[in-house]
Design a protein around this motif. Structure first.
Motif, PDB file in Angstrom:
ATOM      1  N   GLN A 137      15.182   8.811  27.511  1.00 53.36           N
ATOM      2  CA  GLN A 137      15.029  10.260  27.664  1.00 53.36           C
ATOM      3  C   GLN A 137      15.950  10.825  28.738  1.00 53.36           C
ATOM      4  N   TRP A 148      13.633  12.515  22.930  1.00 54.19           N
ATOM      5  CA  TRP A 148      12.893  13.782  23.070  1.00 54.19           C
ATOM      6  C   TRP A 148      12.233  14.213  21.754  1.00 54.19           C
ATOM      7  N   LYS A 189       7.899  16.553  23.530  1.00 56.58           N
ATOM      8  CA  LYS A 189       7.740  17.691  24.454  1.00 56.58           C
ATOM      9  C   LYS A 189       8.733  18.802  24.129  1.00 56.58           C
ATOM     10  N   PRO A 190       8.438  20.059  24.626  1.00 58.43           N
ATOM     11  CA  PRO A 190       9.394  21.155  24.402  1.00 58.43           C
ATOM     12  C   PRO A 190      10.749  20.838  25.045  1.00 58.43           C
ATOM     13  N   LEU A 191      11.789  21.332  24.415  1.00 57.35           N
ATOM     14  CA  LEU A 191      13.131  21.172  24.991  1.00 57.35           C
ATOM     15  C   LEU A 191      13.198  21.957  26.293  1.00 57.35           C
ATOM     16  N   ASP A 192      14.022  21.507  27.241  1.00 59.66           N
ATOM     17  CA  ASP A 192      14.162  22.210  28.520  1.00 59.66           C
ATOM     18  C   ASP A 192      15.591  22.068  29.018  1.00 59.66           C
ATOM     19  N   ASP A 193      15.826  22.571  30.233  1.00 57.86           N
ATOM     20  CA  ASP A 193      17.194  22.563  30.765  1.00 57.86           C
ATOM     21  C   ASP A 193      17.777  21.160  30.867  1.00 57.86           C
ATOM     22  N   LEU A 194      16.905  20.197  31.128  1.00 59.54           N
ATOM     23  CA  LEU A 194      17.392  18.823  31.304  1.00 59.54           C
ATOM     24  C   LEU A 194      17.506  18.069  29.975  1.00 59.54           C
ATOM     25  N   HIS A 195      16.903  18.642  28.922  1.00 68.79           N
ATOM     26  CA  HIS A 195      16.887  17.938  27.639  1.00 68.79           C
ATOM     27  C   HIS A 195      17.305  18.885  26.526  1.00 68.79           C
ATOM     28  N   SER A 196      18.588  18.982  26.299  1.00 75.57           N
ATOM     29  CA  SER A 196      19.068  19.867  25.242  1.00 75.57           C
ATOM     30  C   SER A 196      18.877  19.192  23.876  1.00 75.57           C
ATOM     31  N   THR A 197      18.913  20.010  22.830  1.00 78.36           N
ATOM     32  CA  THR A 197      18.497  19.582  21.498  1.00 78.36           C
ATOM     33  C   THR A 197      19.217  18.321  21.010  1.00 78.36           C
ATOM     34  N   GLU A 244      14.014  22.599  16.056  1.00 78.45           N
ATOM     35  CA  GLU A 244      15.342  22.979  16.567  1.00 78.45           C
ATOM     36  C   GLU A 244      16.468  22.095  16.025  1.00 78.45           C
TER      37      GLU A 244
END
Ligand SMILES: [Zn+2]
Length: 464
Positions: A187, A217, A220-228, A255
């Protein structure tokens, strides 16, 4: 000169006749031409278009001849394989060896793995993911490809602890994550170092055949540290740089669709493994999803990667019946499934879905060899390393299971009877190549005095 030669020849012939009459057998003073001869098997070698009864001869670890009626006198060891299939050693391009997510000191006493696991939540450390490489020999597999268990930071340990010591040939897809697989390590986008990945592949290009991305990933929801698309994009960037294919283990989410992966992201020659897993829209209203053929038209490869959670009959059976058969069969063997899954088991499932034996061999030899850019493997071509599987098709009533705990019944089963790797007989549990014990050479009956004295073996053919 010619007369002298003729005289010598005549005297030699007379000697042979006299001795032959005296002892009722012609003395064999010459070293046989071949070390091993597999007689009367049904040879299937899709790379050379062979499908029929033929003999296969091996000399000095390589295929020396594949033809009808090779005389038994020309070989030091002859094995009767009538009624059995003789194929190139199988190639399983999705296998796991080595530690995976376990800490590198897992076996050491001071490893944190030996601490008491927390009472709630997942355990902090995991046991090794990989299984012994040589278990593959039980299915006639002579080449396995580790599917990203190790990354750039852990590859050398995997190489020194496993790959360099295996009898089966071990190649590898390198995980785009430097720390490798499992335990949540995949991750970390920061851990996906494209340059380090490519540098490692180029340095060990004799072993590493591609890049792997997996498990990224998925919940969990995507976030700044984990792009699609971080894992897929970085794996492809490494593949571009090192000029090798990428193998995708993928989980679609709103997404990022499966169609986007196979129609947009994947390059020609890239491989989607786990194709019949539960999360893919293989069927639309019972019909094959047209994106699969569209992806094939682009050169995208589909691989089985059965595993502990990646094979559902509800996808596989209708797809195969409608003509969509994965390009390569593979197991995804690891510590979580090795007592249920094997290459023979995966092949048997497809045999019972209606795929012909010859087609199964194609998808377990020449196809995977091409996918990993190793066309010298997966063939019985004269001069190739003598990697050979002797397989039997059993008939009866058999049950097969998928990862959704559903079963499919069948009437055939494939078992490996003998596995030869570089001319050595490494798997022969029913003694196809062995002599009845009462007829063994005198040496077999010795009681050795010290280790290193004459071994009490029935023959001296290399078997390990
Ligand atoms: Zn896997």
């Amino acid at each position: 000169m010619r007369q002298t030669a003729h005289l010598v020849f005549s005297l030699a012939a007379l000697f042979v006749i006299v001795v032959g009459v005296a002892s009722a057998q012609v003395p064999n003073t010459q070293t046989p031409k071949y070390d091993l001869l597999l007689k009367k098997g049904h040879v299937i070698d899709p790379a050379n278009g062979l499908d029929g009864q033929m003999d296969v001869a091996v000399a000095v670890g390589r295929i020396a001849a594949v033809q009808k009626d090779i005389p038994v006198a020309q070989a030091a060891k002859v094995v009767d394989v009538s009624g059995l299939y003789v194929t190139p050693g199988l190639i399983d391009i999705h296998y796991h060896v080595g530690h995976g997510g376990a800490p590198l000191n897992w076996f050491a006493e001071d490893s944190t793995n030996h601490e008491v696991a927390p009472t709630t939540g997942p355990p902090e450390q995991l046991a090794p993911l990989g299984i012994p490489a040589d278990l593959a020999l039980q299915s006639g597999v002579t080449t396995i490809v580790d599917a990203g268990t190790a990354g750039a930071a852990t590859f050398l340990q995997e190489k020194e602890e496993v790959i360099d010591h295996a009898k089966v040939r071990v190649l590898a897809f390198l995980n785009i994550v430097s720390d490798g697989m499992n335990g949540g390590l995949e991750q970390s986008v920061d851990g996906m170092d494209v340059k380090r990945c490519a540098d490692t592949i180029l340095r060990y290009s004799d072993i590493i055949v591609g890049v792997k991305t997996a498990h990224y990933w998925t919940q969990k929801p995507l976030d700044d540290l984990h792009s699609t698309w971080a894992a897929v994009d970085r794996a492809i960037a490494c593949g571009e740089s090192a000029k090798v294919p990428v193998m995708f283990d993928f989980w679609p989410r709103p997404e990022r669709s499966y169609a986007d992966l196979i129609l947009q992201k994947a390059r020609p020659g890239d491989i989607h493994t786990h194709v019949f897993a539960q999360q893919f829209p293989i069927l639309l209203d019972g019909k094959i999803n047209p994106i699969l053929q569209q992806a094939r038209n682009r050169g995208v490869i589909f691989d089985v990667g059965h595993g502990a959670g990646s094979f559902w009959f509800r996808n596989a059976v209708p797809a195969v019946k409608q003509g969509f058969v994965p390009d390569s069969l593979s197991t995804d063997l690891h510590t979580g499934n090795f007592n249920v899954v094997s290459m023979s088991n995966v092949m048997s499932k497809f045999l019972n879905m209606g795929i012909s034996f010859a087609d199964l061999i194609r998808r377990s030899t020449v196809n995977p060899a091409r996918e990993i850019h190793r066309p010298e493997l997966g063939t019985l071509s004269v001069g190739a390393e003598a990697d050979i599987a002797v397989l039997e098709e059993l008939h009866g009533h058999f049950g097969y299971i998928d990862c959704g705990y559903a079963k499919m019944e069948g009437t055939s089963q494939i078992v490996a009877r003998m596995t030869v790797r570089a001319g050595r007989i490494l798997y022969d549990p029913s003694g196809l190549s062995m002599v009845q014990w009462e007829k063994a050479r005198p040496q077999y009956f010795n009681i050795p005095m010290l280790q290193g004295s004459l071994p009490a073996t029935a023959d001296s053919y290399p078997r390990n």
